[in-house]
Enzyme design. Structure first.
Site, PDB file in Angstrom:
ATOM      1  N   TYR A  49       0.822  -1.222   0.000  1.00 43.14           N
ATOM      2  CA  TYR A  49       0.000   0.000   0.000  1.00 43.14           C
ATOM      3  C   TYR A  49       0.857   1.273   0.000  1.00 43.14           C
ATOM      4  CZ  TYR A  49      -4.661  -2.094   0.461  1.00 43.14           C
ATOM      5  OH  TYR A  49      -5.854  -2.752   0.228  1.00 43.14           O
ATOM      6  N   ARG A 102     -18.854  -5.875  -1.228  1.00 44.46           N
ATOM      7  CA  ARG A 102     -18.691  -4.948  -0.108  1.00 44.46           C
ATOM      8  C   ARG A 102     -20.036  -4.573   0.508  1.00 44.46           C
ATOM      9  NH1 ARG A 102     -13.762  -1.422  -2.825  1.00 44.46           N
ATOM     10  NH2 ARG A 102     -12.030  -2.493  -1.793  1.00 44.46           N
ATOM     11  N   ASN A 112     -13.292  -3.951   4.335  1.00 46.15           N
ATOM     12  CA  ASN A 112     -14.218  -4.036   3.205  1.00 46.15           C
ATOM     13  C   ASN A 112     -13.982  -5.276   2.337  1.00 46.15           C
ATOM     14  OD1 ASN A 112     -11.887  -3.177   2.025  1.00 46.15           O
ATOM     15  ND2 ASN A 112     -12.715  -1.291   1.156  1.00 46.15           N
ATOM     16  N   HIS A 115      -9.722  -6.544  -1.962  1.00 44.83           N
ATOM     17  CA  HIS A 115      -8.928  -5.567  -2.707  1.00 44.83           C
ATOM     18  C   HIS A 115      -8.989  -5.944  -4.169  1.00 44.83           C
ATOM     19  CE1 HIS A 115      -5.575  -3.148  -4.159  1.00 44.83           C
ATOM     20  NE2 HIS A 115      -5.233  -4.221  -4.847  1.00 44.83           N
ATOM     21  N   GLU A 126       1.070  -5.287  -8.855  1.00 43.83           N
ATOM     22  CA  GLU A 126       0.518  -6.054  -7.725  1.00 43.83           C
ATOM     23  C   GLU A 126       0.622  -7.563  -7.967  1.00 43.83           C
ATOM     24  OE1 GLU A 126      -2.617  -2.563  -6.344  1.00 43.83           O
ATOM     25  OE2 GLU A 126      -3.410  -4.491  -7.030  1.00 43.83           O
TER      26      GLU A 126
END
Ligand code: GDP
Length: 138
Positions: A49, A102, A112, A115, A126
């Protein structure tokens, strides 16, 4: 075909909804091409992050992301990045559309459940953060 990175966050794993989340991906046109369960270290969560380093919620978010195991997946499909984000719903579950992951399962703006990468460049970065080319099924 496009690939995106999906994470079932620690709250999703604790809620025992790994299967339900994957069912929603698979029944909406996404296929799993790689998958691992792991627990991130603080350093790994901070690295993942890093774009949010200056945000006021960075410490809380990285604490949360290394608080328990997660399931990391590569999803593939037509427009997989946008499709995954549509299936996930808005960051803030209160604003998420009915029927999204969500909306149905998140308990706060932070917890939530999932990702999903937000653009082709971030998807590539990622995916490479968690997987080597040998881990990815053709
Ligand atoms: P996403 O792409 O929908 O996941 O949203 P962002 O990239 O904007 O934020 C990354 C993650 O940080 C979100 O999924 C939430 O878990 C968390 N987050 C976003 N906004 C807030 C906030 O205002 N407060 C807290 N505590 N966490 C947030």
């Amino acid at each position: 075909m496009e690939q995106t990175l999906s994470i079932i966050k620690p709250d999703g794993v604790k809620k025992n909804i790994i299967g339900e989340v994957i069912r929603r991906f698979e029944s909406n046109g996404l296929s799993v091409k790689a998958m691992r369960m792991l627990q991130m270290t603080r350093e790994e969560a901070e690295g993942f992050y890093a774009v949010h380093k200056e945000r006021p919620f960075f410490n809380s978010l990285t604490d949360f992301m290394c608080s328990g195991p997660v399931v990391v997946m590569i999803l593939e499909g037509q427009e997989a990045i946008a499709l995954n984000r549509k299936i996930m719903g808005a960051t803030d579950f209160k604003e998420a559309e009915a029927g999204t992951i969500r909306k149905d399962f998140a308990s706060s703006i932070e917890s939530n459940v999932v990702h999903g990468s937000d653009a082709p460049e971030t998807a590539a970065t990622e995916i490479a953060y968690f997987f080597s080319s040998l881990d990815i099924m053709a």
